[in-house]
Design a protein around this motif. Structure first.
Motif, PDB file in Angstrom:
ATOM      1  N   ALA A  96       0.816  -1.223   0.000  1.00 42.31           N
ATOM      2  CA  ALA A  96       0.000   0.000   0.000  1.00 42.31           C
ATOM      3  C   ALA A  96       0.847   1.268   0.000  1.00 42.31           C
ATOM      4  O   ALA A  96       0.598   2.176  -0.808  1.00 42.31           O
ATOM      5  N   PRO A  97       1.876   1.405   0.875  1.00 36.74           N
ATOM      6  CA  PRO A  97       2.694   2.619   0.808  1.00 36.74           C
ATOM      7  C   PRO A  97       3.427   2.765  -0.517  1.00 36.74           C
ATOM      8  O   PRO A  97       3.590   3.887  -1.029  1.00 36.74           O
ATOM      9  N   ALA A  98       3.865   1.648  -1.092  1.00 33.92           N
ATOM     10  CA  ALA A  98       4.580   1.705  -2.367  1.00 33.92           C
ATOM     11  C   ALA A  98       3.688   2.221  -3.483  1.00 33.92           C
ATOM     12  O   ALA A  98       4.111   3.019  -4.330  1.00 33.92           O
ATOM     13  N   LEU A  99       2.431   1.790  -3.502  1.00 34.49           N
ATOM     14  CA  LEU A  99       1.514   2.253  -4.533  1.00 34.49           C
ATOM     15  C   LEU A  99       1.162   3.719  -4.337  1.00 34.49           C
ATOM     16  O   LEU A  99       0.967   4.460  -5.313  1.00 34.49           O
ATOM     17  N   LEU A 100       1.082   4.156  -3.092  1.00 38.35           N
ATOM     18  CA  LEU A 100       0.827   5.573  -2.812  1.00 38.35           C
ATOM     19  C   LEU A 100       1.963   6.447  -3.334  1.00 38.35           C
ATOM     20  O   LEU A 100       1.734   7.471  -3.995  1.00 38.35           O
ATOM     21  N   ILE A 101       3.193   6.044  -3.055  1.00 36.23           N
ATOM     22  CA  ILE A 101       4.362   6.808  -3.521  1.00 36.23           C
ATOM     23  C   ILE A 101       4.457   6.749  -5.044  1.00 36.23           C
ATOM     24  O   ILE A 101       4.709   7.766  -5.708  1.00 36.23           O
ATOM     25  N   PHE A 151      -0.696  16.629  -5.745  1.00 36.15           N
ATOM     26  CA  PHE A 151      -0.083  15.506  -5.026  1.00 36.15           C
ATOM     27  C   PHE A 151      -0.786  15.283  -3.691  1.00 36.15           C
ATOM     28  O   PHE A 151      -1.133  14.152  -3.332  1.00 36.15           O
ATOM     29  N   LEU A 152      -0.959  16.374  -2.950  1.00 34.71           N
ATOM     30  CA  LEU A 152      -1.553  16.261  -1.615  1.00 34.71           C
ATOM     31  C   LEU A 152      -2.985  15.729  -1.685  1.00 34.71           C
ATOM     32  O   LEU A 152      -3.351  14.821  -0.926  1.00 34.71           O
ATOM     33  N   LEU A 153      -3.780  16.288  -2.593  1.00 33.39           N
ATOM     34  CA  LEU A 153      -5.182  15.887  -2.665  1.00 33.39           C
ATOM     35  C   LEU A 153      -5.316  14.424  -3.067  1.00 33.39           C
ATOM     36  O   LEU A 153      -6.054  13.655  -2.424  1.00 33.39           O
ATOM     37  N   GLN A 154      -4.608  14.018  -4.118  1.00 34.25           N
ATOM     38  CA  GLN A 154      -4.749  12.629  -4.557  1.00 34.25           C
ATOM     39  C   GLN A 154      -4.192  11.667  -3.516  1.00 34.25           C
ATOM     40  O   GLN A 154      -4.730  10.562  -3.336  1.00 34.25           O
ATOM     41  N   SER A 155      -3.136  12.070  -2.799  1.00 33.79           N
ATOM     42  CA  SER A 155      -2.564  11.192  -1.781  1.00 33.79           C
ATOM     43  C   SER A 155      -3.494  11.048  -0.591  1.00 33.79           C
ATOM     44  O   SER A 155      -3.600   9.967   0.001  1.00 33.79           O
ATOM     45  N   VAL A 156      -4.172  12.140  -0.226  1.00 34.88           N
ATOM     46  CA  VAL A 156      -5.139  12.064   0.874  1.00 34.88           C
ATOM     47  C   VAL A 156      -6.277  11.108   0.513  1.00 34.88           C
ATOM     48  O   VAL A 156      -6.675  10.245   1.311  1.00 34.88           O
ATOM     49  N   ILE A 157      -6.817  11.259  -0.703  1.00 34.25           N
ATOM     50  CA  ILE A 157      -7.923  10.387  -1.130  1.00 34.25           C
ATOM     51  C   ILE A 157      -7.465   8.930  -1.160  1.00 34.25           C
ATOM     52  O   ILE A 157      -8.167   8.022  -0.687  1.00 34.25           O
ATOM     53  N   GLY A 175       1.272  10.191   7.672  1.00 33.00           N
ATOM     54  CA  GLY A 175       2.511  10.845   7.252  1.00 33.00           C
ATOM     55  C   GLY A 175       2.979  10.409   5.882  1.00 33.00           C
ATOM     56  O   GLY A 175       3.751  11.111   5.224  1.00 33.00           O
ATOM     57  N   SER A 176       2.490   9.250   5.408  1.00 34.13           N
ATOM     58  CA  SER A 176       2.869   8.796   4.074  1.00 34.13           C
ATOM     59  C   SER A 176       2.318   9.716   2.993  1.00 34.13           C
ATOM     60  O   SER A 176       2.827   9.733   1.868  1.00 34.13           O
ATOM     61  N   PRO A 241      13.685   7.610  -6.239  1.00 37.03           N
ATOM     62  CA  PRO A 241      12.813   8.272  -5.251  1.00 37.03           C
ATOM     63  C   PRO A 241      11.670   7.385  -4.797  1.00 37.03           C
ATOM     64  O   PRO A 241      11.192   7.524  -3.670  1.00 37.03           O
ATOM     65  N   ILE A 242      11.244   6.459  -5.658  1.00 41.82           N
ATOM     66  CA  ILE A 242      10.155   5.560  -5.266  1.00 41.82           C
ATOM     67  C   ILE A 242      10.590   4.661  -4.117  1.00 41.82           C
ATOM     68  O   ILE A 242       9.849   4.460  -3.146  1.00 41.82           O
ATOM     69  N   TRP A 243      11.812   4.120  -4.195  1.00 46.75           N
ATOM     70  CA  TRP A 243      12.272   3.233  -3.116  1.00 46.75           C
ATOM     71  C   TRP A 243      12.453   3.994  -1.817  1.00 46.75           C
ATOM     72  O   TRP A 243      12.001   3.557  -0.756  1.00 46.75           O
ATOM     73  N   HIS A 244      13.121   5.151  -1.888  1.00 45.56           N
ATOM     74  CA  HIS A 244      13.335   5.942  -0.669  1.00 45.56           C
ATOM     75  C   HIS A 244      11.996   6.365  -0.060  1.00 45.56           C
ATOM     76  O   HIS A 244      11.805   6.300   1.163  1.00 45.56           O
ATOM     77  N   GLY A 245      11.056   6.809  -0.902  1.00 46.37           N
ATOM     78  CA  GLY A 245       9.749   7.189  -0.388  1.00 46.37           C
ATOM     79  C   GLY A 245       8.968   6.004   0.144  1.00 46.37           C
ATOM     80  O   GLY A 245       8.283   6.095   1.173  1.00 46.37           O
ATOM     81  N   THR A 246       9.059   4.868  -0.547  1.00 49.37           N
ATOM     82  CA  THR A 246       8.351   3.667  -0.108  1.00 49.37           C
ATOM     83  C   THR A 246       8.847   3.188   1.250  1.00 49.37           C
ATOM     84  O   THR A 246       8.049   2.816   2.133  1.00 49.37           O
TER      85      THR A 246
END
Length: 291
Positions: A96-101, A151-157, A175-176, A241-246
């Motif tokens: 789930a966090p990986a798909l969000l990032i 980014f913020l809006l789509q990540s919140v949803i 925080g993700s 950046p995907i790995w670090h963010g994930t």
């Protein structure tokens, strides 16, 4: 003949309102110099509003479909045969966090390529505001502010959807959303600087999607731990950046265990890459607009 009471009221109300007057040019110029980035961000957001449903379906619907297919469908098989392979959490919570990032990074690849070239070459939408007191740096900043809000809006949803699936057991999972935004900027701003330097579309952005974005998505520990990959391709995750963010998202979402130094490295890498991209973007916008 006497006027009806309604007419008198309407007449009195009309005459009592002060006349509308535009700001003097010097006042408008001063406001533009101070708030120009937000003015341009408003313009970009108004354009996005015109295709809001497309944005929603691409930014949220697609990763949500991935989440359901991989996290619910495939997870039933993975959790049955590899119960301890993902740090003691379900496969759904793991991806789930990986798909969000990844959703934020893919949005960055869309918003910081063709729209930027559109501003310089096709519709040249940057040059109208530039004829006003807005500076190239403000125009670039306005574009970035608008995309950051996306980014913020789509990540919140998307995080709400993740939480409904029960895939973010930690209280710090929200925080993700911030991590996804930072990851999107860390990938998008260097790409924005590159897009601002492109003068002829010869398929460069399609190559970026095919040979940069997709390998980063597949080889950044998105669907399985990075250390299960061969060493020859593991380096892709280290610079992604995907790995670090994930990894940061997993720390926040379910308490993924990693050395604190590595967590700091993730944050510094993402923030440093975003800052470097911003510096390059400002320089390229000023150069391209002739100042």
């Amino acid at each position: 003949m006497t006027e009806p009471p309604l007419a008198k009221t309407s007449k009195t109300r009309t005459t009592s309102e002060p006349p509308l007057r535009a700001h003097p040019p010097e006042v408008s110029a001063a406001k533009a110099r101070r708030w120009g980035a937000f003015y341009f961000a408003e313009q970009v957001l108004r354009v996005m509003k015109g295709y809001g449903w497309s944005i929603f379906l691409y930014s949220v619907g697609q990763p949500a479909a991935y989440l359901f297919a991989m996290g619910v469908g495939l997870a039933t098989l993975v959790d049955t045969n590899s119960a301890t392979a993902f740090g003691g959490v379900s496969y759904l919570a793991y991806i789930a966090p990986a798909l969000l990032i990844s959703a934020a990074v893919m949005t960055a690849a869309t918003e910081f390529t063709f729209p930027v070239m559109d501003g310089f070459k096709w519709r040249r939408v940057y040059y109208g505001p530039h004829a006003s007191p807005l500076t190239p740096e403000q125009i670039a900043a306005g574009q970035i502010i608008a995309v950051t809000l996306r980014f913020l809006l789509q990540s919140v949803i998307y995080f709400v959807i993740v939480a409904m699936f029960g895939a973010s057991p930690s209280g710090w999972g929200w925080g993700s959303v911030l991590v996804a935004t930072l990851a999107g900027l860390s990938f998008g701003l260097p790409l924005m600087a590159y897009a601002a330097s492109v003068k002829e579309d010869k398929g460069q952005f399609a190559m970026v999607m095919r040979f940069i974005v997709m390998p980063l998505f597949l080889f950044s520990g998105t669907f399985f731990p990075l250390d299960t990959l061969p060493v020859l391709v593991r380096w892709i995750g280290w610079i992604s950046p995907i790995w670090h963010g994930t990894e940061l998202g997993r720390v926040l979402s379910y308490g993924h265990e990693e050395p604190p130094v590595l967590t700091i490295i993730h944050i510094v890498f993402l923030a440093g890459l975003a800052w470097f991209g911003w510096v390059l973007t400002k320089r390229q916008f000023v150069r391209r607009m002739g100042q």
